[in-house]
Design an enzyme around this catalytic site. Sequence first.
Site, PDB file in Angstrom:
ATOM      1  N   SER A 170       0.833  -1.209   0.000  1.00  0.00           N
ATOM      2  CA  SER A 170       0.000   0.000   0.000  1.00  0.00           C
ATOM      3  C   SER A 170       0.869   1.261   0.000  1.00  0.00           C
ATOM      4  CB  SER A 170      -0.957  -0.048   1.191  1.00  0.00           C
ATOM      5  OG  SER A 170      -2.052   0.823   1.006  1.00  0.00           O
ATOM      6  N   ASP A 297      -9.866  -5.915  -4.512  1.00  0.00           N
ATOM      7  CA  ASP A 297      -9.373  -4.863  -3.619  1.00  0.00           C
ATOM      8  C   ASP A 297     -10.331  -3.673  -3.645  1.00  0.00           C
ATOM      9  OD1 ASP A 297      -7.853  -2.871  -2.310  1.00  0.00           O
ATOM     10  OD2 ASP A 297      -5.986  -3.792  -2.981  1.00  0.00           O
ATOM     11  N   HIS A 325      -7.369  -5.954   0.069  1.00  0.00           N
ATOM     12  CA  HIS A 325      -6.175  -5.101   0.084  1.00  0.00           C
ATOM     13  C   HIS A 325      -5.066  -5.665   0.969  1.00  0.00           C
ATOM     14  CE1 HIS A 325      -4.103  -1.428  -0.894  1.00  0.00           C
ATOM     15  NE2 HIS A 325      -3.971  -1.072   0.374  1.00  0.00           N
TER      16      HIS A 325
END
Length: 346
Positions: A170, A297, A325
């Site tokens: 991320s 996601d 995610h």
Amino acid sequence: MGNRFICMTKKDAKEIAGTRSKRLGNRSQRKLPSEEELLHRQVLSLALHQSQRFEGSMSRRFNGGNTSSRRRPLSDPFSNGKQLSEFLETLKCKKIVLIHGEGFGAWCWYKTIALLEEAGLLPTALDLAGSGIDITDTNHVTKLSEYSKPLIDHLQNLPEDEKVILVGHSIGGACVSYAMEQYPEKIAKVIFVCATMVSNGQRPFDVFADELGSAENFMQQSKFLVHGNGKEKAPTGFMFEKQQMKGLYFHQSPAKDVALAMVSMRPIPLGPVMEELWLSPEKYGSCRRFYVQTLDDHALSPDVQEKLVRENPPEGVFKIKGSDHCPFFSKPQSLHKILVEIAQIS
């Protein structure tokens, strides 16, 4: 004649049934390997043979071409310690540094760490500044250099002839990108896991604009902002509500992992994610990059991930179906197999 035929058929059937029963009895007495042993054998076999096939939940792309994977029977190539040792010697770089995303900490990699260690690799998970159990006050982390300091310190302390594989998740991808620009000579490969693989001059926050809106509107209107220095001063961070986090990050993850996250996540420092990254072809561009896409996601949609790959093409792209995610929670084995394969790419 008809009666004799019927009689012989019954006799044959009885013998066949007895033989089958005996076989089944013998089979039931065999000791089946545990799930952990099967996983261990499968992963090591894939790494040893540099397998190009994976579970149906994964596919990959190199140089613009798609290769879908199919499962195949696996033998056990590591029946003794010598073969395992030979496998480890084939890897030039066994150290893997795991960098978490926004709000997370080193704790989120616990499954990945266990699997990598079992495969004979050397993983290290770091807490970024103000994350996990790092004691830094999140409200005082205002720059990407400050946020990334634990990673930079780790690279600085490596022996001169040693390199590592960096894995960024991320917004942790921004920290990894920053490290690539600072110490490219210390990095063997970089793996972006549904991460902010930004282009030169881009802000990490801009990658999430489709989900969160523009940075300007977020700063003015968001109810998730944290004012660590008082309401009258500029916000210092942000943190989503629990239900919001569950929908964005964890909708495919096990309940136990979600519960762990709910009591472990910390506010996200705002300054680092609003800072533009300046990346040069000579430094950042010299590092080998790979991208892992998560196809279910909600925080960073598959379309956005595909856009990142198009705008800043890596050497290889891998995809995990059914992952939210957080593939280290929702698809840890699939993620692990990808990390192992990338580690052994020459």
